[in-house]
Design a protein around this motif. Structure first.
Motif, PDB file in Angstrom:
ATOM      1  N   LEU A 266       0.957  -0.894  -0.067  1.00 11.58           N
ATOM      2  CA  LEU A 266       0.096  -0.007  -0.024  1.00 11.58           C
ATOM      3  C   LEU A 266       0.848   1.343   0.040  1.00 11.58           C
ATOM      4  CD1 LEU A 266      -2.734  -1.043   2.328  1.00 11.58           C
ATOM      5  CD2 LEU A 266      -2.750  -1.225  -0.176  1.00 11.58           C
ATOM      6  N   ASP A 267       1.999   1.238   0.238  1.00 16.36           N
ATOM      7  CA  ASP A 267       3.175   2.334   0.175  1.00 16.36           C
ATOM      8  C   ASP A 267       3.267   2.862  -1.388  1.00 16.36           C
ATOM      9  OD1 ASP A 267       4.613  -0.167  -0.098  1.00 16.36           O
ATOM     10  OD2 ASP A 267       6.444   1.027   0.219  1.00 16.36           O
ATOM     11  N   ILE A 268       2.856   2.008  -2.343  1.00 12.42           N
ATOM     12  CA  ILE A 268       2.926   2.188  -3.763  1.00 12.42           C
ATOM     13  C   ILE A 268       1.549   2.624  -4.370  1.00 12.42           C
ATOM     14  CG2 ILE A 268       3.814   1.282  -6.056  1.00 12.42           C
ATOM     15  CD1 ILE A 268       5.741  -0.479  -4.397  1.00 12.42           C
ATOM     16  N   SER A 269       1.420   3.498  -4.789  1.00 15.44           N
ATOM     17  CA  SER A 269      -0.289   3.889  -5.319  1.00 15.44           C
ATOM     18  C   SER A 269      -0.079   3.230  -6.685  1.00 15.44           C
ATOM     19  CB  SER A 269      -0.301   5.429  -5.299  1.00 15.44           C
ATOM     20  OG  SER A 269      -1.378   5.777  -5.883  1.00 15.44           O
ATOM     21  N   PRO A 270      -1.308   2.611  -6.881  1.00 12.61           N
ATOM     22  CA  PRO A 270      -1.770   2.198  -8.209  1.00 12.61           C
ATOM     23  C   PRO A 270      -2.442   3.247  -8.960  1.00 12.61           C
ATOM     24  CG  PRO A 270      -3.427   1.503  -6.456  1.00 12.61           C
ATOM     25  CD  PRO A 270      -2.642   2.293  -5.883  1.00 12.61           C
ATOM     26  N   VAL A 271      -2.633   4.447  -8.441  1.00 12.76           N
ATOM     27  CA  VAL A 271      -3.391   5.523  -9.087  1.00 12.76           C
ATOM     28  C   VAL A 271      -2.559   6.101 -10.202  1.00 12.76           C
ATOM     29  CG1 VAL A 271      -4.476   7.869  -8.755  1.00 12.76           C
ATOM     30  CG2 VAL A 271      -4.776   6.023  -7.182  1.00 12.76           C
ATOM     31  N   PRO A 272      -3.221   6.105 -11.470  1.00  6.86           N
ATOM     32  CA  PRO A 272      -2.283   6.850 -12.423  1.00  6.86           C
ATOM     33  C   PRO A 272      -1.961   8.206 -12.458  1.00  6.86           C
ATOM     34  CG  PRO A 272      -4.269   5.909 -13.223  1.00  6.86           C
ATOM     35  CD  PRO A 272      -4.269   5.718 -12.038  1.00  6.86           C
ATOM     36  N   ASN A 273      -1.044   8.778 -12.947  1.00 10.59           N
ATOM     37  CA  ASN A 273      -0.836  10.246 -12.992  1.00 10.59           C
ATOM     38  C   ASN A 273      -1.991  10.971 -14.086  1.00 10.59           C
ATOM     39  OD1 ASN A 273       0.894  10.253 -11.005  1.00 10.59           O
ATOM     40  ND2 ASN A 273       2.635   9.986 -12.446  1.00 10.59           N
ATOM     41  N   ALA A 274      -2.461  10.017 -15.141  1.00 11.52           N
ATOM     42  CA  ALA A 274      -3.253  10.589 -16.075  1.00 11.52           C
ATOM     43  C   ALA A 274      -3.707   9.438 -16.667  1.00 11.52           C
ATOM     44  CB  ALA A 274      -2.356  11.512 -17.015  1.00 11.52           C
ATOM     45  N   LEU A 275      -4.858   9.633 -17.169  1.00 15.06           N
ATOM     46  CA  LEU A 275      -6.007   8.902 -17.677  1.00 15.06           C
ATOM     47  C   LEU A 275      -6.200   9.239 -19.473  1.00 15.06           C
ATOM     48  CD1 LEU A 275      -8.550   8.017 -15.123  1.00 15.06           C
ATOM     49  CD2 LEU A 275      -6.740   6.239 -15.985  1.00 15.06           C
ATOM     50  N   VAL A 276      -5.934   8.155 -20.285  1.00 18.19           N
ATOM     51  CA  VAL A 276      -6.306   8.268 -21.723  1.00 18.19           C
ATOM     52  C   VAL A 276      -7.314   7.255 -21.932  1.00 18.19           C
ATOM     53  CG1 VAL A 276      -5.560   8.218 -24.000  1.00 18.19           C
ATOM     54  CG2 VAL A 276      -4.097   9.222 -22.434  1.00 18.19           C
ATOM     55  N   LEU A 277      -8.628   7.610 -21.910  1.00 17.79           N
ATOM     56  CA  LEU A 277      -9.585   6.414 -21.970  1.00 17.79           C
ATOM     57  C   LEU A 277     -10.101   6.400 -23.344  1.00 17.79           C
ATOM     58  CD1 LEU A 277     -11.145   7.431 -18.656  1.00 17.79           C
ATOM     59  CD2 LEU A 277      -9.457   5.599 -18.837  1.00 17.79           C
ATOM     60  N   PHE A 278     -10.217   5.217 -23.909  1.00 21.33           N
ATOM     61  CA  PHE A 278     -10.801   4.858 -25.341  1.00 21.33           C
ATOM     62  C   PHE A 278     -12.222   4.225 -25.214  1.00 21.33           C
ATOM     63  CE2 PHE A 278      -6.468   5.281 -26.033  1.00 21.33           C
ATOM     64  CZ  PHE A 278      -6.356   5.844 -27.368  1.00 21.33           C
ATOM     65  N   ASN A 279     -13.442   4.894 -25.406  1.00 17.53           N
ATOM     66  CA  ASN A 279     -14.732   4.455 -25.080  1.00 17.53           C
ATOM     67  C   ASN A 279     -14.800   3.582 -23.869  1.00 17.53           C
ATOM     68  OD1 ASN A 279     -14.229   2.584 -28.083  1.00 17.53           O
ATOM     69  ND2 ASN A 279     -14.493   1.409 -26.071  1.00 17.53           N
ATOM     70  N   PRO A 280     -14.713   4.191 -22.529  1.00 14.42           N
ATOM     71  CA  PRO A 280     -14.545   3.423 -21.368  1.00 14.42           C
ATOM     72  C   PRO A 280     -15.782   3.521 -20.949  1.00 14.42           C
ATOM     73  CG  PRO A 280     -14.045   5.590 -20.897  1.00 14.42           C
ATOM     74  CD  PRO A 280     -14.112   5.705 -22.482  1.00 14.42           C
ATOM     75  N   VAL A 281     -16.077   2.191 -20.234  1.00 13.40           N
ATOM     76  CA  VAL A 281     -17.204   1.865 -19.218  1.00 13.40           C
ATOM     77  C   VAL A 281     -16.919   2.563 -17.904  1.00 13.40           C
ATOM     78  CG1 VAL A 281     -18.707   0.288 -18.103  1.00 13.40           C
ATOM     79  CG2 VAL A 281     -17.761  -0.383 -20.764  1.00 13.40           C
ATOM     80  N   ILE A 282     -17.652   3.691 -17.814  1.00 13.27           N
ATOM     81  CA  ILE A 282     -17.593   4.674 -16.397  1.00 13.27           C
ATOM     82  C   ILE A 282     -18.604   4.709 -15.768  1.00 13.27           C
ATOM     83  CG2 ILE A 282     -15.830   6.081 -17.622  1.00 13.27           C
ATOM     84  CD1 ILE A 282     -18.054   7.869 -18.588  1.00 13.27           C
ATOM     85  N   ASP A 283     -19.599   3.896 -15.978  1.00 16.91           N
ATOM     86  CA  ASP A 283     -20.905   3.673 -15.232  1.00 16.91           C
ATOM     87  C   ASP A 283     -21.183   2.336 -15.080  1.00 16.91           C
ATOM     88  OD1 ASP A 283     -23.262   3.987 -13.876  1.00 16.91           O
ATOM     89  OD2 ASP A 283     -24.400   5.004 -15.236  1.00 16.91           O
ATOM     90  N   ASN A 284     -21.008   1.906 -13.896  1.00 19.13           N
ATOM     91  CA  ASN A 284     -21.538   0.463 -13.620  1.00 19.13           C
ATOM     92  C   ASN A 284     -22.641   0.447 -12.510  1.00 19.13           C
ATOM     93  OD1 ASN A 284     -17.928   0.422 -13.532  1.00 19.13           O
ATOM     94  ND2 ASN A 284     -19.190  -0.985 -14.938  1.00 19.13           N
ATOM     95  N   GLY A 285     -23.351   1.559 -12.454  1.00 23.55           N
ATOM     96  CA  GLY A 285     -24.639   1.706 -11.746  1.00 23.55           C
ATOM     97  C   GLY A 285     -25.786   1.063 -12.384  1.00 23.55           C
ATOM     98  N   PRO A 286     -26.925   1.230 -11.644  1.00 20.68           N
ATOM     99  CA  PRO A 286     -28.264   0.873 -12.388  1.00 20.68           C
ATOM    100  C   PRO A 286     -28.509   1.638 -13.474  1.00 20.68           C
ATOM    101  CG  PRO A 286     -28.483   1.140 -10.005  1.00 20.68           C
ATOM    102  CD  PRO A 286     -27.070   1.684 -10.260  1.00 20.68           C
TER     103      PRO A 286
END
Length: 143
Positions: free
Chosen positions: A18-38
């Motif tokens: 957990l001392d190494i963050s998996p969070v990227p510094n930037a995102l380049v998203l190609f037609n991403p699925v961004i809503d998994n809600g109802p």
């Protein structure tokens, strides 16, 4: 998946350092699925766990700058969802560029559709240059 890694912290393995963050510094998203809600994509698979996974439901201050590219005819990711994602990102002070490609379906950016393959790679290159991750040269050579 890339957006979820940037925004969700609920899925670390017990053995993850957990001392190494998996969070990227930037995102380049190609037609991403961004809503998994109802009503979003994949809800039937993840059900009520969506609040801890769905990128749209986890946008928070400090979210990485994002380039989101989407075809206007994408049947999996509605344009209105992408526009709302951009609005929420900007509301919390995170940069989110949305590039819409008219009359393009899901997966429009792949090599066989060379015109859009080239356009999206150049857009990604310009975005990463604007953040200082790439210099003015080299730009992607697309053949």
């Amino acid at each position: 998946m890339a957006a979820a890694t940037a925004l969700s912290s609920e899925f670390n393995e017990a053995t993850d350092p957990l001392d190494i963050s998996p969070v990227p510094n930037a995102l380049v998203l190609f037609n991403p699925v961004i809503d998994n809600g109802p009503g979003g994509y994949g809800y039937e698979r993840i059900g009520e766990t969506y609040p801890s996974f769905s990128p749209l439901h986890n946008i928070r201050a400090g979210a990485p700058p994002t380039l989101l590219m989407l075809g206007t005819q994408d049947r999996l990711v509605p344009v209105t969802t992408a526009q709302y994602y951009q609005l929420v990102m900007e509301k919390i002070g995170s940069r989110c560029e949305l590039k819409l490609y008219e009359n393009q379906p899901h997966g429009f950016f792949n090599y066989p559709n060379f015109e859009y393959y080239q356009k999206t790679l150049l857009a990604a290159d310009e975005f990463l240059q604007s953040l200082g991750y790439l210099g003015d040269q080299p730009q992607v050579k697309i053949e």
